[in-house]
Design a protein around this motif. Structure first.
Motif, PDB file in Angstrom:
ATOM      1  N   TYR A 248       0.833  -1.205   0.000  1.00 19.52           N
ATOM      2  CA  TYR A 248       0.000   0.000   0.000  1.00 19.52           C
ATOM      3  C   TYR A 248       0.864   1.251   0.000  1.00 19.52           C
ATOM      4  O   TYR A 248       1.994   1.241   0.517  1.00 19.52           O
ATOM      5  CB  TYR A 248      -0.904   0.020   1.253  1.00 19.52           C
ATOM      6  CG  TYR A 248      -1.839  -1.165   1.352  1.00 19.52           C
ATOM      7  CD1 TYR A 248      -1.419  -2.352   1.940  1.00 19.52           C
ATOM      8  CD2 TYR A 248      -3.120  -1.100   0.837  1.00 19.52           C
ATOM      9  CE1 TYR A 248      -2.264  -3.445   2.010  1.00 19.52           C
ATOM     10  CE2 TYR A 248      -3.980  -2.196   0.905  1.00 19.52           C
ATOM     11  CZ  TYR A 248      -3.547  -3.361   1.497  1.00 19.52           C
ATOM     12  OH  TYR A 248      -4.372  -4.468   1.568  1.00 19.52           O
ATOM     13  N   THR A 249       0.347   2.323  -0.544  1.00 18.90           N
ATOM     14  CA  THR A 249       0.992   3.622  -0.343  1.00 18.90           C
ATOM     15  C   THR A 249       0.707   4.003   1.100  1.00 18.90           C
ATOM     16  O   THR A 249      -0.081   3.347   1.797  1.00 18.90           O
ATOM     17  CB  THR A 249       0.366   4.693  -1.259  1.00 18.90           C
ATOM     18  OG1 THR A 249      -1.015   4.838  -0.894  1.00 18.90           O
ATOM     19  CG2 THR A 249       0.504   4.331  -2.713  1.00 18.90           C
ATOM     20  N   HIS A 254       2.094   9.988   0.171  1.00 14.94           N
ATOM     21  CA  HIS A 254       1.160  11.061  -0.196  1.00 14.94           C
ATOM     22  C   HIS A 254       1.799  12.436   0.046  1.00 14.94           C
ATOM     23  O   HIS A 254       1.622  13.365  -0.758  1.00 14.94           O
ATOM     24  CB  HIS A 254      -0.148  10.901   0.584  1.00 14.94           C
ATOM     25  CG  HIS A 254      -0.803   9.577   0.324  1.00 14.94           C
ATOM     26  ND1 HIS A 254      -1.942   9.162   0.985  1.00 14.94           N
ATOM     27  CD2 HIS A 254      -0.466   8.537  -0.486  1.00 14.94           C
ATOM     28  CE1 HIS A 254      -2.281   7.952   0.592  1.00 14.94           C
ATOM     29  NE2 HIS A 254      -1.397   7.543  -0.305  1.00 14.94           N
ATOM     30  N   ILE A 282      -1.280   7.996  -9.745  1.00 16.40           N
ATOM     31  CA  ILE A 282      -1.220   8.070  -8.284  1.00 16.40           C
ATOM     32  C   ILE A 282      -1.364   9.521  -7.818  1.00 16.40           C
ATOM     33  O   ILE A 282      -2.035   9.788  -6.816  1.00 16.40           O
ATOM     34  CB  ILE A 282       0.061   7.405  -7.735  1.00 16.40           C
ATOM     35  CG1 ILE A 282       0.041   7.359  -6.205  1.00 16.40           C
ATOM     36  CG2 ILE A 282       1.316   8.118  -8.224  1.00 16.40           C
ATOM     37  CD1 ILE A 282      -1.073   6.492  -5.640  1.00 16.40           C
ATOM     38  N   LYS A 285      -4.979  10.243  -7.696  1.00 14.61           N
ATOM     39  CA  LYS A 285      -5.645   9.596  -6.557  1.00 14.61           C
ATOM     40  C   LYS A 285      -5.397  10.391  -5.264  1.00 14.61           C
ATOM     41  O   LYS A 285      -6.317  10.639  -4.485  1.00 14.61           O
ATOM     42  CB  LYS A 285      -5.119   8.161  -6.377  1.00 14.61           C
ATOM     43  CG  LYS A 285      -5.558   7.173  -7.441  1.00 14.61           C
ATOM     44  CD  LYS A 285      -5.010   5.791  -7.124  1.00 14.61           C
ATOM     45  CE  LYS A 285      -4.960   4.889  -8.327  1.00 14.61           C
ATOM     46  NZ  LYS A 285      -4.265   3.604  -8.056  1.00 14.61           N
ATOM     47  N   PHE A 289      -8.675  11.954  -3.968  1.00 15.73           N
ATOM     48  CA  PHE A 289      -9.212  11.180  -2.838  1.00 15.73           C
ATOM     49  C   PHE A 289      -8.339  11.434  -1.609  1.00 15.73           C
ATOM     50  O   PHE A 289      -7.794  10.504  -1.000  1.00 15.73           O
ATOM     51  CB  PHE A 289      -9.266   9.693  -3.191  1.00 15.73           C
ATOM     52  CG  PHE A 289      -9.881   9.414  -4.541  1.00 15.73           C
ATOM     53  CD1 PHE A 289      -9.076   9.039  -5.617  1.00 15.73           C
ATOM     54  CD2 PHE A 289     -11.241   9.562  -4.747  1.00 15.73           C
ATOM     55  CE1 PHE A 289      -9.626   8.820  -6.878  1.00 15.73           C
ATOM     56  CE2 PHE A 289     -11.806   9.333  -5.997  1.00 15.73           C
ATOM     57  CZ  PHE A 289     -10.991   8.967  -7.061  1.00 15.73           C
ATOM     58  N   LYS A 292      -8.346   9.458   1.639  1.00 16.76           N
ATOM     59  CA  LYS A 292      -7.905   8.047   1.721  1.00 16.76           C
ATOM     60  C   LYS A 292      -6.487   7.974   2.303  1.00 16.76           C
ATOM     61  O   LYS A 292      -5.560   8.629   1.802  1.00 16.76           O
ATOM     62  CB  LYS A 292      -7.926   7.372   0.354  1.00 16.76           C
ATOM     63  CG  LYS A 292      -9.332   6.925  -0.053  1.00 16.76           C
ATOM     64  CD  LYS A 292      -9.302   5.879  -1.158  1.00 16.76           C
ATOM     65  CE  LYS A 292      -9.065   4.472  -0.617  1.00 16.76           C
ATOM     66  NZ  LYS A 292      -9.100   3.440  -1.676  1.00 16.76           N
ATOM     67  N   ARG A 294      -4.520   5.342   2.405  1.00 20.15           N
ATOM     68  CA  ARG A 294      -3.586   4.508   1.619  1.00 20.15           C
ATOM     69  C   ARG A 294      -4.294   4.000   0.376  1.00 20.15           C
ATOM     70  O   ARG A 294      -5.532   3.912   0.347  1.00 20.15           O
ATOM     71  CB  ARG A 294      -3.092   3.322   2.464  1.00 20.15           C
ATOM     72  CG  ARG A 294      -4.186   2.338   2.834  1.00 20.15           C
ATOM     73  CD  ARG A 294      -3.670   1.213   3.686  1.00 20.15           C
ATOM     74  NE  ARG A 294      -4.693   0.173   3.832  1.00 20.15           N
ATOM     75  CZ  ARG A 294      -4.403  -1.046   4.310  1.00 20.15           C
ATOM     76  NH1 ARG A 294      -3.163  -1.355   4.689  1.00 20.15           N
ATOM     77  NH2 ARG A 294      -5.356  -1.974   4.386  1.00 20.15           N
ATOM     78  N   HIS A 295      -3.503   3.687  -0.654  1.00 24.58           N
ATOM     79  CA  HIS A 295      -4.044   3.125  -1.897  1.00 24.58           C
ATOM     80  C   HIS A 295      -3.348   1.792  -2.140  1.00 24.58           C
ATOM     81  O   HIS A 295      -2.157   1.631  -1.852  1.00 24.58           O
ATOM     82  CB  HIS A 295      -3.776   4.074  -3.070  1.00 24.58           C
ATOM     83  CG  HIS A 295      -4.473   5.392  -2.943  1.00 24.58           C
ATOM     84  ND1 HIS A 295      -5.799   5.570  -3.272  1.00 24.58           N
ATOM     85  CD2 HIS A 295      -4.037   6.589  -2.492  1.00 24.58           C
ATOM     86  CE1 HIS A 295      -6.143   6.833  -3.044  1.00 24.58           C
ATOM     87  NE2 HIS A 295      -5.091   7.470  -2.561  1.00 24.58           N
ATOM     88  N   GLN A 296      -4.125   0.828  -2.691  1.00 24.19           N
ATOM     89  CA  GLN A 296      -3.552  -0.503  -2.965  1.00 24.19           C
ATOM     90  C   GLN A 296      -2.492  -0.399  -4.072  1.00 24.19           C
ATOM     91  O   GLN A 296      -2.646   0.374  -5.017  1.00 24.19           O
ATOM     92  CB  GLN A 296      -4.644  -1.461  -3.447  1.00 24.19           C
ATOM     93  CG  GLN A 296      -5.594  -1.922  -2.361  1.00 24.19           C
ATOM     94  CD  GLN A 296      -6.520  -3.013  -2.895  1.00 24.19           C
ATOM     95  OE1 GLN A 296      -6.933  -2.956  -4.061  1.00 24.19           O
ATOM     96  NE2 GLN A 296      -6.811  -4.018  -2.059  1.00 24.19           N
ATOM     97  N   GLY A 313      -1.206   0.468  -9.950  1.00 27.59           N
ATOM     98  CA  GLY A 313      -1.854   1.403  -9.007  1.00 27.59           C
ATOM     99  C   GLY A 313      -1.012   2.634  -8.769  1.00 27.59           C
ATOM    100  O   GLY A 313      -1.447   3.570  -8.083  1.00 27.59           O
TER     101      GLY A 313
END
Ligand code: FAD
Length: 633
Positions: A248-249, A254, A282, A285, A289, A292, A294-296, A313
């Motif tokens: 995950y990020t 971020h 990314i 995202k 978003f 959020k 974390r991102h997958q 991703g």
């Protein structure tokens, strides 16, 4: 210096996923076909994600196969991991997805192409489409060679006036540093074709040896691998599979992106092309978003021949130094060695509303197109359009009616209808939510829906057609047997029902009624179904679904009947919308510009209201009545 070279029936421009299917279809239907590509070493290249299929895309691959296309067979031969997605959900969204060995996939498709009769391959850039009074007569290469032909299929993908961008680095190349095609757009514009500028992006590739997989979740393939192609024997698919990995990020990732967003060519305005909403970078995202945490991120092998891993991703066009920080902030990638930088690519494509549902241009007779060039995104979407463009170019040259699949017959029908009917201002990606009749358009019944059409076209062999008829017959017979087989409320039956946590029977019932119970299915009733014939898995699968979803299927079939009524209301080409009283101005303008083929298609054009459709229906009735009176109908 120009000179005439040999002539062909069909010229296909581009040997990507669309071009390969188009060329194979034309050659297999006996047409003398030549396919051009910028590089013979990039046939069916996968410049982005190393997988075929997934939600709704798996449906497209099955439909391509059912019609006689190649993608399904090719991925069955070259897959390195396979998974059936959404198995816990209903059959309408079950979707096969396979990781491909990219190199093997390309090599295998090249070998098929090079050994197909009536198909010639040529490495050359097409710079001009030659037409006489808007009728195709040939193409011209960069070196001046002219190839006369009767139809051209444009499948140029992401190469037209391509620019690859990350940070301040801009390369006027196609994907993976291949040469861009910089001449053809002007030729198309001179034919009156409206062009769009789109963009897509890809993540970095990282050396497997620099990744710490102990910090990630392993994603393994299915034990029992289901083939994409209805012609593939499942027992030939057993092989050792590779794993993918999930990480995950995080907040640090971020922060790095936000701190450098001003250096993003996407947010800095360098990138003008419109990107795919459903495949965001990314940086998109993180900005869109922001809530959020974390991102997958899926780490996917590119093939058995390489250590390169695809970082799904995290596609991006941020500067190289930011990419290093960003990827190394992800768990398991702390020591990442980037083999290929992430980048965005801008390219020219068309407004697909200039195409008929057959994928022929309305303004140029004999010019067809497919793939990313039509404003879509994805290997599967490209291959589906390429196949239909190839089939319809062949149908035209063979003097036959075009093959147009409607929205109730196939995802391919939904894909093409959406592209040629609805305004798209971004790369179009297929999704199950786009298909109104998705319970009927399942991946498991693509052959029952489409193989007869493939046979009629001439792309499906007699043997395959006969095996489909026998499958249909077995399904029908078994359905009848289950509906007519009465089961008594005896001890054995009651014990089985209790074991399956299903309510006991009070009186006798049919096997079909038992299968309808959510907790029961065909397999579970084996013990009490003494006369059960030996049937193949795919027949049992159909029987189970047809019985379990009988009510929903009937309801959807009824909706399709309504849909077809409007689809079959053809609109005469000579109809002048400006003479239709009480039709709103916006509708008159849209209908005149677009020239829909049916009331159904007219109803899907944005700016044409249901009220306009009612006006049109009344006018059409009067129109036909007057024609009959004048003895013209
Ligand atoms: C950087 C990048 C990122 C991507 N990201 C995604 C993504 O995230 N999700 C997704 O679904 N899809 C993505 N894609 C898109 C995916 O690669 C395409 O959808 C798919 O490859 C399209 O297939 P196609 O056959 O239309 O075109 P392509 O595969 O691009 O093939 C085009 C062919 O045309 C040839 N060609 C072009 N112009 C000429 C000419 N004038 N003369 C002769 N030959 C010519 C080329 O040599 C090539 O053979 C990405 C593509 C790239 C490049």
């Amino acid at each position: 210096m120009s000179y005439i070279y040999e002539s062909y029936d069909v010229v296909v421009v581009g040997a990507g996923h669309a071009g390969c299917e188009a060329a194979l279809a034309c050659a297999r239907l006996g047409l003398n076909t030549i396919i051009f590509t910028i590089s013979m070493d990039s046939i069916a290249m996968m410049p982005c994600n190393p997988n075929i299929g997934g939600t709704s895309k798996g449906h497209l691959v099955r439909e391509i196969d059912a019609l006689g296309g190649e993608m399904g067979k090719n991925i069955d031969k070259t897959y390195i991991q396979s998974k059936m997605l959404n198995e816990s959900k209903g059959p309408a969204v079950h979707s096969l997805r396979a990781q491909a060995d990219k190199q093997e996939y390309s090599k295998s498709m090249r070998s098929i192409m090079e050994n197909t009769q009536f198909l010639t391959l040529k490495q050359a850039e097409i710079v001009e489409i030659i037409a006489d009074h808007n009728k195709i007569t040939g193409v011209k290469t960069f070196s001046g060679a002219i190839y006369p032909c009767r139809a051209v299929i444009l499948c140029t993908g992401t190469y037209l006036n391509a620019r690859c961008i990350y940070g301040e680095t801009i390369n006027k190349t196609g994907p993976n540093g291949l040469q861009a095609a910089i001449h053809l757009t002007d030729s198309l514009k001179s034919l009156g074709i409206e062009m769009y500028r789109f963009k897509t992006g890809t993540p970095a590739r990282i050396d497997k040896r620099s990744i710490d997989f102990s910090k990630m979740e392993e994603q393994v393939g299915d034990e029992v691998v289901v083939p994409f192609s209805f012609t593939t024997d499942p027992s030939t698919l057993n092989k050792e599979q590779v794993s993918c990995w999930l990480t995950y990020t995080n907040e640090k990732t971020h922060e790095i992106i936000k701190a450098n967003i001003h250096r993003s060519p996407l947010y800095g305005g360098e990138i003008k092309g419109t990107g795919p909403r459903y495949c965001p970078s990314i940086e998109d995202k993180v900005v869109k978003f922001a809530d959020k945490e974390r991102h997958q991120v899926f780490i996917e092998p590119e093939g058995n021949y390489t250590n390169e891993m695809y970082i799904a991703g995290m596609s991006s066009s941020l500067p190289e130094d930011v990419q290093y920080q960003m990827y190394r902030s992800v768990a398991g990638l702390e020591n990442a060695k980037i083999v290929r930088n992430a980048y965005a690519i801008e390219y020219d494509c068309i407004n697909p509303m200039q195409l008929k549902p057959s994928l022929e241009f309305k303004m140029v007779d004999g010019l067809f197109s497919g793939g990313q060039f039509n404003g879509s995104s994805g290997y599967e979407e490209a291959a589906a359009q390429g196949l239909m463009a190839g089939i319809n170019a062949a149908m035209k040259l063979l003097g036959k009616e075009p093959i147009v699949l409607d929205r109730s017959e196939a995802y391919i029908g939904v894909l093409i209808d959406d592209l040629v009917t609805k305004e798209t201002h971004e790369p179009y990606r297929m999704m199950t939510s786009r298909a109104e009749y998705r319970l009927l358009l399942r991946q498991d019944n693509a052959d029952l829906r489409l193989t007869k059409i493939g046979y009629k076209i001439g792309l499906i062999s007699e043997i395959r057609y006969q095996s489909l008829l026998s499958k249909e017959y077995k399904i029908e017979q078994e359905m009848k047997r289950l509906q007519n087989t009465l089961i008594g409320a005896n001890k054995e039956v009651q014990e089985l029902l209790i074991k399956a946590d299903s309510s006991p029977l009070n009186t006798g019932t049919t096997l079909a009624d038992l299968i309808r119970r959510p907790e029961l299915c065909y397999e579970l009733l084996k013990e009490i179904d003494k006369d059960r014939p030996e049937l193949p898995f795919d027949v049992i699968e159909q029987v189970n679904i047809n019985i379990k979803y009988d009510g929903y299927i009937k309801r959807q079939l009824h909706q399709v009947e309504q849909f077809r009524k409007l689809e079959n209301k053809r609109i005469p080409v000579e109809l002048d919308y400006n003479s239709v009283p009480s039709l709103r101005i916006e509708a008159k303008q849209k209908l005149t510009k677009f020239q829909p083929v049916s009331i159904g298609q007219a109803s899907r054009i944005s700016g044409v209201s249901p009220a306009d459709i009612s006006v049109l229906l009344v006018y059409l009735t009067q129109f036909h009545a007057s024609k009959v009176k004048e003895g013209e109908e």
